[in-house]
Write an enzyme that holds these catalytic residues in place. Structure first.
Site, PDB file in Angstrom:
ATOM      1  N   CYS A  55     -48.193  16.929 -44.280  1.00  0.00           N
ATOM      2  CA  CYS A  55     -47.777  18.163 -43.603  1.00  0.00           C
ATOM      3  C   CYS A  55     -46.938  19.028 -44.547  1.00  0.00           C
ATOM      4  CB  CYS A  55     -46.974  17.814 -42.350  1.00  0.00           C
ATOM      5  SG  CYS A  55     -46.458  19.280 -41.436  1.00  0.00           S
ATOM      6  N   CYS A  59     -39.501  19.063 -42.487  1.00  0.00           N
ATOM      7  CA  CYS A  59     -38.572  18.497 -41.494  1.00  0.00           C
ATOM      8  C   CYS A  59     -37.928  17.219 -42.074  1.00  0.00           C
ATOM      9  CB  CYS A  59     -39.323  18.173 -40.216  1.00  0.00           C
ATOM     10  SG  CYS A  59     -40.378  19.545 -39.676  1.00  0.00           S
ATOM     11  N   CYS A  62     -38.954  13.563 -40.948  1.00  0.00           N
ATOM     12  CA  CYS A  62     -40.352  13.195 -40.670  1.00  0.00           C
ATOM     13  C   CYS A  62     -41.053  12.521 -41.841  1.00  0.00           C
ATOM     14  CB  CYS A  62     -41.123  14.433 -40.229  1.00  0.00           C
ATOM     15  SG  CYS A  62     -42.804  14.029 -39.712  1.00  0.00           S
ATOM     16  N   CYS A  99     -51.380  11.992 -25.321  1.00  0.00           N
ATOM     17  CA  CYS A  99     -50.808  13.033 -26.194  1.00  0.00           C
ATOM     18  C   CYS A  99     -51.363  12.912 -27.604  1.00  0.00           C
ATOM     19  CB  CYS A  99     -49.294  12.876 -26.286  1.00  0.00           C
ATOM     20  SG  CYS A  99     -48.483  12.877 -24.695  1.00  0.00           S
ATOM     21  N   CYS A 130     -52.103  16.220 -23.464  1.00  0.00           N
ATOM     22  CA  CYS A 130     -50.998  16.882 -24.155  1.00  0.00           C
ATOM     23  C   CYS A 130     -51.370  16.955 -25.628  1.00  0.00           C
ATOM     24  CB  CYS A 130     -49.721  16.051 -23.975  1.00  0.00           C
ATOM     25  SG  CYS A 130     -48.316  16.731 -24.896  1.00  0.00           S
ATOM     26  N   CYS A 190     -43.674  21.135 -23.126  1.00  0.00           N
ATOM     27  CA  CYS A 190     -42.926  19.913 -23.410  1.00  0.00           C
ATOM     28  C   CYS A 190     -42.075  20.232 -24.631  1.00  0.00           C
ATOM     29  CB  CYS A 190     -43.903  18.772 -23.705  1.00  0.00           C
ATOM     30  SG  CYS A 190     -43.101  17.273 -24.308  1.00  0.00           S
ATOM     31  N   ARG A 267     -37.836  12.834 -21.091  1.00  0.00           N
ATOM     32  CA  ARG A 267     -38.527  11.689 -21.698  1.00  0.00           C
ATOM     33  C   ARG A 267     -37.666  10.991 -22.736  1.00  0.00           C
ATOM     34  NH1 ARG A 267     -43.593  13.456 -23.566  1.00  0.00           N
ATOM     35  NH2 ARG A 267     -44.188  13.169 -21.419  1.00  0.00           N
TER      36      ARG A 267
HETATM   37  N1  SAM Z   1     -46.279  18.718 -36.427  1.00  0.00           N
HETATM   38  C1  SAM Z   1     -46.003  19.003 -35.093  1.00  0.00           C
HETATM   39  C2  SAM Z   1     -44.630  19.548 -34.857  1.00  0.00           C
HETATM   40  O1  SAM Z   1     -43.723  19.289 -35.632  1.00  0.00           O
HETATM   41  O2  SAM Z   1     -44.466  20.232 -33.862  1.00  0.00           O
HETATM   42  C3  SAM Z   1     -46.235  17.850 -34.145  1.00  0.00           C
HETATM   43  C4  SAM Z   1     -45.826  16.446 -34.486  1.00  0.00           C
HETATM   44  S1  SAM Z   1     -44.088  16.147 -34.768  1.00  0.00           S
HETATM   45  C5  SAM Z   1     -44.171  14.519 -35.400  1.00  0.00           C
HETATM   46  C6  SAM Z   1     -43.386  16.015 -33.122  1.00  0.00           C
HETATM   47  C7  SAM Z   1     -41.930  15.678 -32.979  1.00  0.00           C
HETATM   48  O3  SAM Z   1     -41.693  14.328 -33.305  1.00  0.00           O
HETATM   49  C8  SAM Z   1     -40.940  16.424 -33.851  1.00  0.00           C
HETATM   50  O4  SAM Z   1     -40.660  17.694 -33.352  1.00  0.00           O
HETATM   51  C9  SAM Z   1     -39.724  15.506 -33.779  1.00  0.00           C
HETATM   52  O5  SAM Z   1     -38.881  15.880 -32.706  1.00  0.00           O
HETATM   53  C10 SAM Z   1     -40.317  14.136 -33.509  1.00  0.00           C
HETATM   54  N2  SAM Z   1     -40.117  13.255 -34.661  1.00  0.00           N
HETATM   55  C11 SAM Z   1     -40.762  13.290 -35.838  1.00  0.00           C
HETATM   56  N3  SAM Z   1     -40.314  12.323 -36.666  1.00  0.00           N
HETATM   57  C12 SAM Z   1     -39.351  11.653 -36.000  1.00  0.00           C
HETATM   58  C13 SAM Z   1     -38.486  10.555 -36.319  1.00  0.00           C
HETATM   59  N4  SAM Z   1     -38.534   9.971 -37.507  1.00  0.00           N
HETATM   60  N5  SAM Z   1     -37.624  10.136 -35.390  1.00  0.00           N
HETATM   61  C14 SAM Z   1     -37.571  10.732 -34.177  1.00  0.00           C
HETATM   62  N6  SAM Z   1     -38.351  11.767 -33.814  1.00  0.00           N
HETATM   63  C15 SAM Z   1     -39.228  12.226 -34.709  1.00  0.00           C
HETATM   64 FE1  SF4 Z   2     -44.912  18.320 -40.035  1.00  0.00          FE
HETATM   65 FE2  SF4 Z   2     -43.504  16.219 -39.303  1.00  0.00          FE
HETATM   66 FE3  SF4 Z   2     -42.384  18.597 -39.287  1.00  0.00          FE
HETATM   67 FE4  SF4 Z   2     -44.293  18.014 -37.469  1.00  0.00          FE
HETATM   68  S1  SF4 Z   2     -42.289  17.080 -37.629  1.00  0.00           S
HETATM   69  S2  SF4 Z   2     -44.092  19.904 -38.665  1.00  0.00           S
HETATM   70  S3  SF4 Z   2     -45.588  16.667 -38.698  1.00  0.00           S
HETATM   71  S4  SF4 Z   2     -43.136  17.526 -41.093  1.00  0.00           S
END
Ligand code: SAM
Ligand code: SF4
Ligand code: DTB
Length: 333
Positions: A55, A59, A62, A99, A130, A190, A267
Site C-alpha cells: 500500500c 500509516c 500498518c 468484510c 462490508c 463504519c 466494535r
Molecule cells: N486501506 C484501507 C484503509 O486504510 O482505509 C483499508 C484497510 S486498513 C487495514 C483498515 C483499518 O485497520 C485502519 O484504518 C486501522 O484503523 C486498522 N489497522 C490497521 N493496522 C492495524 C494495527 N496494526 N493494529 C490495529 N488496527 C490496525
Molecule cells: Fe494502506 Fe494500511 Fe494505511 Fe490502509 S491502513 S491505507 S492498508 S497503509
C-alpha cells in the site's frame, strides 16, 4: 434506520466522561447500552484481505504499507470465486457480515467490476457486506451502493490534531470527504480508529469528540494497536513497552464511545488476541457489541473461533441475528 442521536457533544462533556470514576462510567455506559440495544448479544463479522500489502500510504501502525518492513507479501486483487468461497465458509461459521479489505489508497476504476461481483455474490448468500478499500469517489461509492454494499469501513483513526503524527500521505479532511461520499450514496458508515498509538488522553478525547460530532457512524470500530515489527509504531512500542495502552483506559474509551454514540454498534476490533478475557468482558460491559471472529484479521492474528466461542458461552452472550442498520433487516420488515 436513521441515527438521530445528538451530535452536539462538547469537548468538555467528553473530557468529563473520561474523568468519571470507572464504576460510574461503566454503569452509565451499560445503562445507555441497554436502552438502545439488545442485552447480551454481539454481532459477528468475518474479515478477508482481498488485496494484501504494497500500500502506498504510510500509516505508522500498518504492516501493509510499502514504508513498513514487516515482511507482509504484496498480492494482487483476489479473484471473485476465491472470495466467495471464503464468504461461504464464514457463513457456515455463523458470521452475519463479511468484510472485504484491500490495501489500497483508493480502488482503480478497472477494479470496480470485480468488486461489484463480490458484493453481489456475498449478498446472495444472505450475509451483510462490508468493504474497506481506501478513499472512494462519489461515483465509486454509488456503484458499490447499487451493487448492494451494506457498510463501508473508513476510519478517522485518531484525533484530527494527532493525524499528521501517524499518517503523512493523506489528511484527516481526505478521510471525511470519503465518508461523505459513502453516506451520500446511502451506504452505512463504519468509522472508528485505533488507540494505543502512543497518543495522549487528550488525543483519545479528540478522537471520540470527532466521531460523536459527525453524523454518527452506524458502526464504530475501536482497535487496540496490534504492534507489528517493522512498522514505525510497532517498533516504537517494542522499544518503550510502557507505551502499551492501559486496559482500563481502553475500556474507558469504549465506554465513552457507547455513551456519546448510543445507537451505533461499537466494535471491539483489532487487539483482542492479546487482551485478557476479563478485559474483553469489561469492554462488553462498557457497551461493545460487535467483534471480528476467525483466527485472522487482515494480516494479524485474531482470537479465533474456539476461544471466542468459549468466552461468549462463559459470559452468556449470543450472536446477534441481524444488525439494526443492515439492508437485510429493512428487506425483512
Ligand atoms: N486501506 C484501507 C484503509 O486504510 O482505509 C483499508 C484497510 S486498513 C487495514 C483498515 C483499518 O485497520 C485502519 O484504518 C486501522 O484503523 C486498522 N489497522 C490497521 N493496522 C492495524 C494495527 N496494526 N493494529 C490495529 N488496527 C490496525
Ligand atoms: Fe494502506 Fe494500511 Fe494505511 Fe490502509 S491502513 S491505507 S492498508 S497503509
Ligand atoms: C477496522 O477498524 N479494523 C479492521 C477492519 N477495520 C478492516 C482491521 C484491523 C486490521 C488489523 C491489522 C491487520 O490485520 O493487519
Amino acid at each position: 434506520m436513521t441515527i438521530v442521536a445528538r451530535t452536539d457533544w462538547t469537548r468538555e462533556e467528553i473530557t468529563a466522561l473520561f474523568n468519571m470514576p470507572f464504576m460510574d462510567l461503566l454503569y452509565e455506559a451499560q445503562s445507555v447500552h441497554r436502552a438502545n440495544h439488545p442485552r447480551n448479544e454481539v454481532q459477528l463479522s468475518t474479515l478477508l484481505s482481498i488485496k494484501t500489502g504494497g500500500c502506498p500510504e504510510d500509516c505508522g501502525y500498518c504492516s501493509q504499507s510499502v514504508s513498513a518492513e514487516s515482511g507482509v507479501k504484496a498480492t494482487k486483487l483476489m479473484d471473485v470465486r476465491t472470495v466467495l468461497q471464503a464468504a461461504a465458509q464464514a457463513k457456515d461459521g455463523g458470521s452475519g457480515r463479511f468484510c472485504m479489505g484491500a490495501a489500497w489508497r483508493n480502488p482503480k476504476d478497472r477494479d470496480m467490476p470485480a468488486l461489484i461481483e463480490m458484493v453481489k455474490g456475498v449478498r446472495q448468500m444472505g450475509m451483510e457486506t462490508c468493504m474497506t478499500l481506501g478513499m472512494l469517489s462519489a461515483d465509486q461509492a454509488r456503484q458499490l451502493a447499487d451493487a448492494g454494499l451494506d457498510y463501508y469501513n473508513h476510519n478517522i483513526d485518531t484525533a484530527p490534531e494527532n493525524y499528521a503524527n501517524i499518517i503523512s500521505t493523506r489528511t484527516f479532511e481526505d478521510r471525511v470527504e470519503t465518508l461523505e461520499n459513502v453516506r451520500d450514496a446511502g451506504i452505512n458508515v463504519c468509522c472508528g480508529g485505533i488507540v494505543g498509538l502512543g497518543e495522549a488522553r487528550e488525543d483519545r478525547i479528540g478522537f471520540i469528540y470527532a466521531l460523536a460530532t459527525m453524523p454518527h457512524p452506524e458502526s464504530v470500530p475501536i482497535n487496540a494497536l496490534v504492534p507489528v515489527k517493522g512498522t514505525v509504531l510497532g517498533d516504537m512500542l517494542a522499544d518503550t513497552p510502557m507505551a502499551k495502552i492501559d486496559e482500563i483506559e481502553f475500556v474507558r474509551t469504549v465506554a465513552v464511545a457507547r455513551i456519546t454514540m448510543p445507537e451505533s454498534m461499537v466494535r471491539l476490533s483489532a487487539g483482542r488476541e492479546s487482551m485478557s478475557e476479563s478485559c474483553q468482558a469489561l469492554c462488553f460491559m462498557a457497551g461493545a457489541n460487535s467483534i471480528f471472529t476467525g483466527d485472522k484479521l487482515l494480516t494479524a492474528p485474531n482470537a479465533g473461533d474456539d476461544s471466542d466461542g468459549a468466552l461468549l458461552a462463559k459470559l452468556g452472550i449470543s450472536a446477534m441475528q441481524a444488525a439494526p442498520h443492515g439492508h437485510m433487516e429493512e428487506a425483512a420488515e
